[in-house]
Design a protein around this motif. Structure first.
Motif, PDB file in Angstrom:
ATOM      1  N   LYS A   1      37.772  37.726  77.590  1.00 16.73           N
ATOM      2  CA  LYS A   1      38.029  36.513  76.792  1.00 16.73           C
ATOM      3  C   LYS A   1      39.504  36.124  76.884  1.00 16.73           C
ATOM      4  O   LYS A   1      39.852  34.946  76.972  1.00 16.73           O
ATOM      5  CB  LYS A   1      37.645  36.808  75.332  1.00 16.73           C
TER       6      LYS A   1
ATOM      7  N   LYS B   1      29.774  34.461  69.760  1.00 11.56           N
ATOM      8  CA  LYS B   1      30.853  34.289  70.729  1.00 11.56           C
ATOM      9  C   LYS B   1      32.218  34.477  70.059  1.00 11.56           C
ATOM     10  O   LYS B   1      33.184  34.884  70.679  1.00 11.56           O
ATOM     11  CB  LYS B   1      30.769  32.839  71.242  1.00 11.56           C
ATOM     12  N   ASN B   2      32.267  34.181  68.769  1.00 11.65           N
ATOM     13  CA  ASN B   2      33.525  34.191  68.034  1.00 11.65           C
ATOM     14  C   ASN B   2      33.846  35.563  67.421  1.00 11.65           C
ATOM     15  O   ASN B   2      34.860  36.168  67.732  1.00 11.65           O
ATOM     16  CB  ASN B   2      33.469  33.104  66.956  1.00 11.65           C
TER      17      ASN B   2
ATOM     18  N   ARG C   1      24.382  37.659  75.856  1.00 17.97           N
ATOM     19  CA  ARG C   1      25.391  38.253  76.738  1.00 17.97           C
ATOM     20  C   ARG C   1      24.947  38.119  78.190  1.00 17.97           C
ATOM     21  O   ARG C   1      23.758  38.244  78.481  1.00 17.97           O
ATOM     22  CB  ARG C   1      25.534  39.748  76.401  1.00 17.97           C
TER      23      ARG C   1
END
Ligand code: AP5
Length: 211
Positions: free
Chosen positions: A40, A129-130, A158
């Motif tokens: 990320k 996602k966060n 995922r």
């Protein structure tokens, strides 16, 4: 107590670690989460790891061991190693690191779940996602589809939970991680827990073991 939590992909390591963090004030060291954070953050480590993770292969030992050494060197206490070690070479390197840092592992807890159940857990898993919260489309759905209950972030599948990648992950588990059972039996640290039960029942057994 410091713990190792190991088992096949989807065995529930992340789910149980989350409960141990909340209820026992433990610290999770998840190599999978550390790699996902690096991806990320678009770091060099992330780029190196992503190539292996997307294919369902293990990241090379040298990369993983170096990363774990950095985390342990920060002086973390009362930790759960989730997803590390995953090969006998990693377990041997961990022993050396622990000796060097005057740390010990109390138990290596193996979460036992049949293969057919793992497939269902992995294909049905969704993650935020966060904040990284973990859901399952049947056993733990979000209240609003695609939206995280914790933070309102987007809930996604995922990349390595796609059916075509799961097979490679499970094979890697059988070949490289399963031998750790014997490694920790010989070390007198091994305990198996039936992970194919309600999450709370699995947790209660782990809690008994560590108390
Ligand atoms: P990593 O992120 O560690 O993935 P994994 O080991 O494959 O484990 P998972 O996260 O898939 O499963 P889990 O056991 O945590 O299960 P969860 O609690 O989420 O690693 C990803 C990749 O990174 C690897 O493939 C590799 O490439 C690389 N990597 C990481 N560490 C490495 C290392 N040491 N060496 C080399 N490479 C490394 O649960 C799964 C689902 O089941 C969820 O939907 C959950 O809600 C549900 N569930 C959980 N418990 C229960 C229950 N009791 N009943 C019903 N449903 C349940």
């Amino acid at each position: 107590m410091n713990l190792i939590l190991f088992g096949a992909p989807g065995a529930g390591k992340g789910t149980q670690s989350e409960l141990l963090i909340k209820r026992k004030d433990m610290t999770q060291i998840s190599t999978g989460d550390l790699f996902r954070a690096a991806i990320k953050g678009k770091t060099e480590l992330g780029q190196q790891a992503q190539a292996f993770m997307d294919k369902g292969q293990l990241v090379p030992d040298s990369i993983v061991i170096g990363m774990v050494e950095e985390v342990l060197a920060k002086g973390v206490k009362n930790f759960i190693l989730d997803g590390f070690p995953r090969t006998v070479a990693q377990a041997q390197a961990l022993d050396e690191l622990l000796n060097k840092m005057h740390l010990t592992i109390g138990k290596a807890i193996f979460l036992e779940v049949p293969m057919e159940i793992l497939m269902d857990r992995l294909t049905g898993r969704r993650v935020c996602k966060n904040c990284g919260a973990v859901y399952h489309i049947v056993s733990k759905p979000t209240t609003k589809e695609g939206v995280c209950d914790n933070c309102g972030g987007e809930v996604i599948q995922r990349n390595d939970d796609k059916a075509e990648v799961i097979g490679t992950r499970l094979k890697a588990y059988e070949e490289f991680t399963s031998p750790l059972k014997d490694f920790y039996k010989k070390a007198g640290k091994f305990t198996a827990v039936d992970g194919n039960r309600e999450t709370e029942n699995v947790y209660n057994e782990i809690e008994k073991i560590i108390s």
